[in-house]
Every structure is written in C-alpha cells, then in structure tokens.
Design a protein around this motif. Sequence first.
Motif, PDB file in Angstrom:
ATOM      1  N   PRO A 233       0.806  -1.233   0.000  1.00  0.00           N
ATOM      2  CA  PRO A 233       0.000   0.000   0.000  1.00  0.00           C
ATOM      3  C   PRO A 233       0.836   1.278   0.000  1.00  0.00           C
ATOM      4  N   ARG A 234       1.837   1.354   0.871  1.00  0.00           N
ATOM      5  CA  ARG A 234       2.630   2.580   0.944  1.00  0.00           C
ATOM      6  C   ARG A 234       3.368   2.833  -0.365  1.00  0.00           C
ATOM      7  N   ALA A 235       3.917   1.775  -0.962  1.00  0.00           N
ATOM      8  CA  ALA A 235       4.631   1.938  -2.230  1.00  0.00           C
ATOM      9  C   ALA A 235       3.687   2.416  -3.325  1.00  0.00           C
ATOM     10  N   LEU A 236       2.471   1.879  -3.344  1.00  0.00           N
ATOM     11  CA  LEU A 236       1.497   2.290  -4.359  1.00  0.00           C
ATOM     12  C   LEU A 236       1.140   3.760  -4.201  1.00  0.00           C
ATOM     13  N   LEU A 237       0.837   4.184  -2.984  1.00  0.00           N
ATOM     14  CA  LEU A 237       0.452   5.575  -2.756  1.00  0.00           C
ATOM     15  C   LEU A 237       1.623   6.521  -3.019  1.00  0.00           C
ATOM     16  N   ASP A 238       2.833   6.105  -2.634  1.00  0.00           N
ATOM     17  CA  ASP A 238       4.005   6.929  -2.935  1.00  0.00           C
ATOM     18  C   ASP A 238       4.191   7.091  -4.438  1.00  0.00           C
ATOM     19  N   ALA A 239       3.976   6.012  -5.189  1.00  0.00           N
ATOM     20  CA  ALA A 239       4.125   6.081  -6.645  1.00  0.00           C
ATOM     21  C   ALA A 239       3.099   7.029  -7.253  1.00  0.00           C
ATOM     22  N   VAL A 240       1.870   7.014  -6.738  1.00  0.00           N
ATOM     23  CA  VAL A 240       0.840   7.923  -7.240  1.00  0.00           C
ATOM     24  C   VAL A 240       1.276   9.367  -7.037  1.00  0.00           C
ATOM     25  N   HIS A 241       1.787   9.694  -5.852  1.00  0.00           N
ATOM     26  CA  HIS A 241       2.196  11.068  -5.564  1.00  0.00           C
ATOM     27  C   HIS A 241       3.420  11.474  -6.379  1.00  0.00           C
ATOM     28  N   ARG A 242       4.341  10.548  -6.593  1.00  0.00           N
ATOM     29  CA  ARG A 242       5.574  10.882  -7.299  1.00  0.00           C
ATOM     30  C   ARG A 242       5.365  11.002  -8.804  1.00  0.00           C
ATOM     31  N   GLY A 244       2.226  11.269 -10.476  1.00  0.00           N
ATOM     32  CA  GLY A 244       1.122  12.105 -10.929  1.00  0.00           C
ATOM     33  C   GLY A 244       0.443  11.522 -12.149  1.00  0.00           C
ATOM     34  N   PRO A 245      -0.048  10.290 -12.088  1.00  0.00           N
ATOM     35  CA  PRO A 245      -0.581   9.620 -13.281  1.00  0.00           C
ATOM     36  C   PRO A 245      -1.912  10.197 -13.730  1.00  0.00           C
ATOM     37  N   GLY A 246      -2.186  10.015 -15.011  1.00  0.00           N
ATOM     38  CA  GLY A 246      -3.496  10.388 -15.524  1.00  0.00           C
ATOM     39  C   GLY A 246      -4.546   9.338 -15.199  1.00  0.00           C
ATOM     40  N   ALA A 247      -4.113   8.094 -15.014  1.00  0.00           N
ATOM     41  CA  ALA A 247      -5.022   7.000 -14.670  1.00  0.00           C
ATOM     42  C   ALA A 247      -4.236   5.953 -13.893  1.00  0.00           C
ATOM     43  N   VAL A 248      -4.934   5.248 -13.020  1.00  0.00           N
ATOM     44  CA  VAL A 248      -4.340   4.168 -12.240  1.00  0.00           C
ATOM     45  C   VAL A 248      -5.213   2.928 -12.415  1.00  0.00           C
ATOM     46  N   MET A 249      -4.625   1.845 -12.892  1.00  0.00           N
ATOM     47  CA  MET A 249      -5.353   0.580 -13.003  1.00  0.00           C
ATOM     48  C   MET A 249      -4.872  -0.363 -11.916  1.00  0.00           C
ATOM     49  N   LEU A 250      -5.817  -0.857 -11.112  1.00  0.00           N
ATOM     50  CA  LEU A 250      -5.518  -1.759 -10.006  1.00  0.00           C
ATOM     51  C   LEU A 250      -6.185  -3.101 -10.276  1.00  0.00           C
ATOM     52  N   TRP A 251      -5.375  -4.165 -10.290  1.00  0.00           N
ATOM     53  CA  TRP A 251      -5.861  -5.484 -10.679  1.00  0.00           C
ATOM     54  C   TRP A 251      -6.025  -6.388  -9.463  1.00  0.00           C
ATOM     55  N   HIS A 268      -8.856   9.031  -3.561  1.00  0.00           N
ATOM     56  CA  HIS A 268      -8.807  10.353  -2.938  1.00  0.00           C
ATOM     57  C   HIS A 268      -7.407  10.957  -2.931  1.00  0.00           C
ATOM     58  N   ALA A 269      -6.429  10.250  -3.472  1.00  0.00           N
ATOM     59  CA  ALA A 269      -5.066  10.783  -3.505  1.00  0.00           C
ATOM     60  C   ALA A 269      -4.986  11.977  -4.451  1.00  0.00           C
ATOM     61  N   VAL A 270      -4.311  13.043  -4.023  1.00  0.00           N
ATOM     62  CA  VAL A 270      -4.130  14.239  -4.852  1.00  0.00           C
ATOM     63  C   VAL A 270      -2.646  14.595  -4.864  1.00  0.00           C
ATOM     64  N   TRP A 271      -2.249  15.365  -5.854  1.00  0.00           N
ATOM     65  CA  TRP A 271      -0.867  15.816  -5.954  1.00  0.00           C
ATOM     66  C   TRP A 271      -0.844  17.142  -6.707  1.00  0.00           C
ATOM     67  N   GLY A 272       0.289  17.752  -6.712  1.00  0.00           N
ATOM     68  CA  GLY A 272       0.444  19.042  -7.384  1.00  0.00           C
ATOM     69  C   GLY A 272       0.371  20.198  -6.404  1.00  0.00           C
ATOM     70  N   PRO A 273       0.733  21.394  -6.852  1.00  0.00           N
ATOM     71  CA  PRO A 273       0.718  22.567  -5.965  1.00  0.00           C
ATOM     72  C   PRO A 273      -0.695  22.972  -5.592  1.00  0.00           C
ATOM     73  N   ARG A 274      -0.797  23.670  -4.478  1.00  0.00           N
ATOM     74  CA  ARG A 274      -2.110  24.156  -4.042  1.00  0.00           C
ATOM     75  C   ARG A 274      -2.734  25.043  -5.115  1.00  0.00           C
ATOM     76  N   GLY A 275      -4.007  24.866  -5.305  1.00  0.00           N
ATOM     77  CA  GLY A 275      -4.721  25.621  -6.322  1.00  0.00           C
ATOM     78  C   GLY A 275      -4.808  24.907  -7.652  1.00  0.00           C
ATOM     79  N   SER A 276      -3.989  23.882  -7.822  1.00  0.00           N
ATOM     80  CA  SER A 276      -4.056  23.101  -9.076  1.00  0.00           C
ATOM     81  C   SER A 276      -3.867  21.617  -8.768  1.00  0.00           C
ATOM     82  N   ARG A 277      -4.608  21.160  -7.766  1.00  0.00           N
ATOM     83  CA  ARG A 277      -4.522  19.753  -7.382  1.00  0.00           C
ATOM     84  C   ARG A 277      -5.065  18.860  -8.498  1.00  0.00           C
ATOM     85  N   ASN A 278      -4.471  17.685  -8.610  1.00  0.00           N
ATOM     86  CA  ASN A 278      -4.902  16.721  -9.630  1.00  0.00           C
ATOM     87  C   ASN A 278      -5.293  15.402  -8.977  1.00  0.00           C
ATOM     88  N   ARG A 279      -6.195  14.686  -9.655  1.00  0.00           N
ATOM     89  CA  ARG A 279      -6.565  13.331  -9.260  1.00  0.00           C
ATOM     90  C   ARG A 279      -6.587  12.460 -10.503  1.00  0.00           C
TER      91      ARG A 279
END
Length: 317
Positions: A233-242, A244-251, A268-279
């Motif tokens: 779990p931690r590795a997956l969430l870290d990868a999402v933040h690092r 910044g994918p357009g899509a995540v497929m979980l099998w 619910h994970a978000v990344w990017g600078p404040r004011g321009s958060r991405n999901r």
Amino acid sequence: MPTGAVARHLGVSPTTVRSWERRYGIGPAGRRPGHHRRWSPADIAVLEAMCRLTARGVPPAEAARVVLAGEGAGRRTDPPAQPDAPAATAPAATGPGGSRALHVGTVRPECRGLARAAVRLDAPEVARILQEVLAALGPVDAWTEVMMPALRAVGRKWATDGEQYVEVEHLLSWHVATALRAAAVRPEPLRALPPVLLAAMPAEQHTLPLDAVAAGLTERAVPFRMLGAAVPPRALLDAVHRIGPGAVMLWAQSPQTADAGLVRHVVHAVWGPRGSRNRALVLATGPGWGRSDHPEGTAAPRSLLSALDLIERTVTA
C-alpha cells in the motif's frame, strides 16, 4: 508410446491420430501385424510436425504430404497404411481430468494451435504462434481471441487435474508474459501525456492482464509505469504522488486479494501545488471486484478494449 499416450502428448484426440494414419499413412514405421501400435520418437516427431502445420492453417492432406516428403520432420516416405486391427484401448490419463487435451471451445485456429503446443511443452512453437498473432492481430485481439482463451482452458484443466498440469500453465504463462512485455517496449518515444500507473493489489501475484494493458497502451503510444505484482500500500500511494498519473489501473484476480480500502485511498489521492490539485481516474479491474460492490469512485471497464479506450480518452482530454 501407445496411441493414447501419444495423443495426450500432442494435445489431440486418439481418433485424430488414427485418422491421420488411416487417411495419410502417418503411422508407426515399425508396426508389426497383430501387434498394437507403438510410436517411436521418430514417429512422434512426424506427428509433431503435422500438428505444427495444421495449427498454422495448412489443410491436413497438404500437411501430410509435406511431412511424408521429409519437409516437416526430415524422414518418412512410407506408403499409406491399410485398415488394420482395432487399436488397443489407450491408457486412462492419471487424475480426474481425463485426456490432457485442452478444451478451448470455438476459437481461432491460432488459439487451438497455441493450446496444443502448450500441452506438448513445445516452447519454440508457443513462442512462434504468440509472436505471429501479435504481429497480425495486435495486442488487443491477440489477447482476447488467442491468449486468454488458451489460458482459461489451462486454468480449467489445472483445476480438474491438479498439480500434474501445472507445467503447462507455467510454460504458457511465461511465454505469454514474455511476448506481451516485448510488445510493450517501443524504441521511439511515446506521446507526451500523463503516464498510466499499472499495479496489482498487495496480495495479488497475477499480472498477465496488466501486461496485456501495457502492450495495448504502447500500441496507442500512451506512456505507462508498470509496478507489477503484490505492490504494498505505501509503495502504491508513494508512486501515485511521485508520478502524478493520468489513470491508475488496479488489478485483483480474486475477492481475497481485492482491497477496497486501499482503492479508496488511491481514489482520494491528490498531488500538485495548491490551487491546481490533480486526481487520477482509478480503474478497479479483474474478477476480484464484484459488480454489486465495486469500489465507489472507480471505473469498471469490462474488456481490454473498453479499458484502453477509457484510459486514452482520459489522459488525452
């Protein structure tokens, strides 16, 4: 080897072997009248060549002409055999599953040839068929119409016959993964798009469908990052933040590996600078996710093609 054992080795029915002998003269070279058929290694090599040719779409009569002329197996010019005494009853296959032939149903000839080659543990032929279907059909149709039906047939046979069939499943899975991963590598640069993150649930070891997705994304020049099996779990969430994918497929292959709580964290994970958060668009895929309790906020494409279409629309929007 007796006819029944040879048929199981080749992944065809004993009736087919006897039909080839009766019609085309492809029989044991040293058979004596009044004795049961016994196939030598050289005889079996002729049958293997026959199987390869028919799997490639060559009509049986033409395939027989080739192998009897020595073009397919390097031997045999025997005349057609005459009708003979009834063959001995083939020994029953061990275990509850009966014949070793894979029952693939109504499929493309390439799928039937792939299944037979896998049963024979004919690795060069398995590799050749996979390479050719990927080149001819592309990854989506190759996966849907050839690879997946053969893999499912192996899975059904393994469930019935137990450990004695695991060698076929392992050989076929390895070659499918190798072929798909080769198709997912492209020397030229892909499009400048947010990458797609591909990962299996923390307890999930099956990743062949993710390999098919990766090959399909490469065909469309969509970049991806493959994390593979059993991503913590931690590795997956870290990868999402690092990333910044357009899509995540979980099998998830089974309900036992489907972790809805982790999926909600990814949604619910978000990344990017404040004011321009991405999901990211999150796709919870695989038979582990039930239709009635699919994780909220996720997409649930029902096929490889629909998943690729949805991902491409999302990352190019």
